[in-house]
Design a protein around this motif. Structure first.
Motif, short mmCIF file in Angstrom:
data_model
loop_
_atom_site.label_atom_id
_atom_site.label_comp_id
_atom_site.label_asym_id
_atom_site.label_seq_id
_atom_site.Cartn_x
_atom_site.Cartn_y
_atom_site.Cartn_z
N LEU A 107 52.39 -22.13 55.44
CA LEU A 107 51.85 -22.47 54.12
C LEU A 107 50.86 -21.43 53.60
O LEU A 107 50.83 -21.17 52.40
N VAL A 108 50.04 -20.85 54.46
CA VAL A 108 48.99 -19.95 53.97
C VAL A 108 49.24 -18.48 54.26
O VAL A 108 48.52 -17.63 53.73
N PRO B 111 50.46 -16.57 50.88
CA PRO B 111 49.39 -16.59 49.88
C PRO B 111 48.16 -15.76 50.27
O PRO B 111 47.54 -15.14 49.42
N VAL B 112 47.83 -15.73 51.54
CA VAL B 112 46.69 -14.91 51.97
C VAL B 112 46.97 -13.44 51.72
O VAL B 112 46.10 -12.70 51.23
N VAL B 113 48.18 -12.99 52.02
CA VAL B 113 48.53 -11.58 51.78
C VAL B 113 48.46 -11.26 50.29
O VAL B 113 47.90 -10.23 49.90
N ASP C 255 52.58 -19.03 45.10
CA ASP C 255 53.30 -18.98 46.36
C ASP C 255 52.93 -20.18 47.23
O ASP C 255 53.79 -20.79 47.86
N PHE C 256 51.65 -20.54 47.26
CA PHE C 256 51.24 -21.71 48.05
C PHE C 256 51.92 -22.97 47.54
O PHE C 256 52.44 -23.77 48.32
N LEU C 257 51.93 -23.18 46.22
CA LEU C 257 52.57 -24.37 45.66
C LEU C 257 54.07 -24.37 45.94
O LEU C 257 54.64 -25.42 46.26
#
Length: 117
Positions: A13-14, A17-19, A32-34
């Motif tokens: 999940l993360v 999005p973290v990148v 991206d997370f959604l």
């Protein structure tokens, strides 16, 4: 659910999005997370509405209780589609910048590659 399963879902999940966030693309990170969370949540809702007990060793994956299997299939297919879309569309412009490096010191020469990933 085992701790490894929960950890794997969390990383899935993360991770992307973290990148995106580290590359300064916060809108892409949020989207991206959604996009990753929606199929997982939908799959858990569908599987949670089944009559399958967590420790049941017969019948959870049969056609009579197929909702558990449907939930797993929805989560997996949607999650794979989100990861592929992220890689092929959202990550455009995030290509690594690689440059050759040559360093010489005390009679030793080092040749390699360096860059930002």
């Amino acid at each position: 659910m085992t701790p490894w399963f929960v950890a794997g879902i969390g990383v899935y999940l993360v991770g992307g999005p973290v990148v995106h966030g580290l590359h300064g693309r916060l809108n892409r990170a949020f989207g991206d997370f959604l996009m990753r969370a929606a199929p997982v949540a939908l799959g858990l809702i569908v599987a949670g509405n089944s009559d399958c007990a967590a420790q049941d060793d017969d019948g959870c994956w049969t056609s009579a209780n197929g909702r558990a299997l449907e939930g797993v299939m929805v989560g997996t297919a949607g999650g794979l589609a989100a990861a592929v879309y992220d890689t092929w569309v959202l990550a455009r412009g995030d290509e690594p910048r690689i440059a050759p490096v040559v360093t010489s010191s005390r009679g030793t020469t080092v040749v390699g590659f360096g860059g930002r990933f």
